[in-house]
Design a protein around this motif. Structure first.
Motif, short mmCIF file in Angstrom:
data_model
loop_
_atom_site.label_atom_id
_atom_site.label_comp_id
_atom_site.label_asym_id
_atom_site.label_seq_id
_atom_site.Cartn_x
_atom_site.Cartn_y
_atom_site.Cartn_z
N ILE A 1 1.10 -0.75 0.11
CA ILE A 1 -0.12 -0.16 -0.01
C ILE A 1 0.79 1.17 0.05
O ILE A 1 0.70 2.26 -0.87
CB ILE A 1 -1.06 -0.40 1.23
CG1 ILE A 1 -1.82 -1.18 1.14
CG2 ILE A 1 -1.65 1.60 1.47
CD1 ILE A 1 -3.06 -1.61 2.05
N ALA A 2 1.97 0.84 1.16
CA ALA A 2 3.02 2.45 1.07
C ALA A 2 3.43 3.03 -0.41
O ALA A 2 3.65 4.03 -0.55
CB ALA A 2 4.26 2.29 2.14
N ALA A 3 3.93 1.61 -1.21
CA ALA A 3 4.74 1.62 -2.50
C ALA A 3 3.83 2.62 -3.64
O ALA A 3 3.94 3.12 -4.22
CB ALA A 3 4.91 0.35 -3.10
N LYS A 4 2.63 2.17 -3.16
CA LYS A 4 1.55 2.49 -4.80
C LYS A 4 1.57 4.25 -4.14
O LYS A 4 1.14 5.03 -5.33
CB LYS A 4 0.15 1.93 -4.28
CG LYS A 4 -0.76 1.78 -5.84
CD LYS A 4 -1.97 1.35 -5.14
CE LYS A 4 -3.29 1.55 -6.22
NZ LYS A 4 -4.25 1.50 -5.94
N LEU A 5 1.55 3.98 -2.94
CA LEU A 5 1.42 5.52 -2.81
C LEU A 5 2.37 6.42 -3.05
O LEU A 5 1.82 7.52 -3.31
CB LEU A 5 0.73 5.69 -1.19
CG LEU A 5 -0.95 5.26 -0.74
CD1 LEU A 5 -0.89 5.41 0.79
CD2 LEU A 5 -2.26 5.76 -1.59
N ILE A 6 3.23 6.08 -2.44
CA ILE A 6 4.47 6.57 -2.59
C ILE A 6 4.47 6.53 -4.38
O ILE A 6 4.48 8.29 -5.11
CB ILE A 6 5.75 6.28 -2.57
CG1 ILE A 6 6.02 6.36 -1.12
CG2 ILE A 6 6.59 7.06 -2.80
CD1 ILE A 6 5.73 7.52 0.12
N ASP A 7 4.01 6.10 -5.21
CA ASP A 7 4.27 5.73 -6.56
C ASP A 7 3.62 7.22 -7.52
O ASP A 7 3.61 7.88 -8.74
CB ASP A 7 4.15 4.72 -7.39
CG ASP A 7 4.72 3.49 -7.05
OD1 ASP A 7 5.94 4.45 -7.01
OD2 ASP A 7 4.82 2.68 -7.12
N GLU A 8 2.37 7.36 -6.60
CA GLU A 8 1.08 8.25 -7.50
C GLU A 8 1.37 9.42 -6.20
O GLU A 8 0.72 10.40 -6.59
CB GLU A 8 -0.01 7.61 -6.89
CG GLU A 8 -0.48 6.41 -6.64
CD GLU A 8 -2.10 5.94 -6.24
OE1 GLU A 8 -2.01 6.57 -5.12
OE2 GLU A 8 -2.38 4.73 -6.87
N GLY A 9 2.29 10.24 -5.52
CA GLY A 9 3.59 11.14 -5.56
C GLY A 9 2.44 11.38 -3.87
O GLY A 9 1.99 12.67 -3.12
#
Length: 145
Positions: A20-28
């Protein structure tokens, strides 16, 4: 606001938290990860640091001088000095403060199942709250409701 309920089967929460954290970071986007268990936060801190060089997730433990600049902040409390609009509840204990965020990720297991059921019911029909329930099937997350 959206609340995603994730029922952890036998899998440890570390993997879903990192995903979840990686996905959010990828989305800025920014994320606040909350747990009342300091030991669990320390384990998550190590997990996020131990990602491979290609998938390092920048983060910090709340209480430091750089809290405001952390894309991911691990905390005992529900305030987000990093200006996160996403909260992940990692200890299975629902907090109404999550409703002040754009999106909440609520992880629960067999021990916290009753609390999750109560939170699901309490959020039912609440204006502006969209609920989703996810469970693992054959190693994949499947949306059930």
């Amino acid at each position: 606001m959206q609340v995603d309920f994730y029922q952890l089967g036998g899998a440890p929460s570390d993997g879903i938290v990192a995903s979840i954290a990686a996905k959010l970071i990828d989305e800025g986007q920014r994320l606040l990860i909350v747990s009342a268990d300091e030991g669990a936060l320390a384990r998550l801190d190590r997990q996020l640091w131990d990602q491979s060089a290609a998938s390092f997730l920048p983060h910090g433990l709340a209480g430091g001088a750089d809290d405001a600049s952390q894309p991911i902040l691990l905390s005992l409390g529900t305030d987000a000095p990093n200006r996160a609009r996403n909260m992940l509840i990692a200890d299975g204990e629902w907090r109404d403060a999550a409703l002040a965020y754009d999106r909440a990720f609520y992880l629960f297991d067999a021990e916290t199942l009753e609390g999750a059921r109560l939170a699901w019911k309490l959020l039912s029909g609440r204006d502006g709250v969209e609920r989703h329930y996810w469970a693992q099937e054959e190693g994949k997350w499947v949306k059930k409701a």
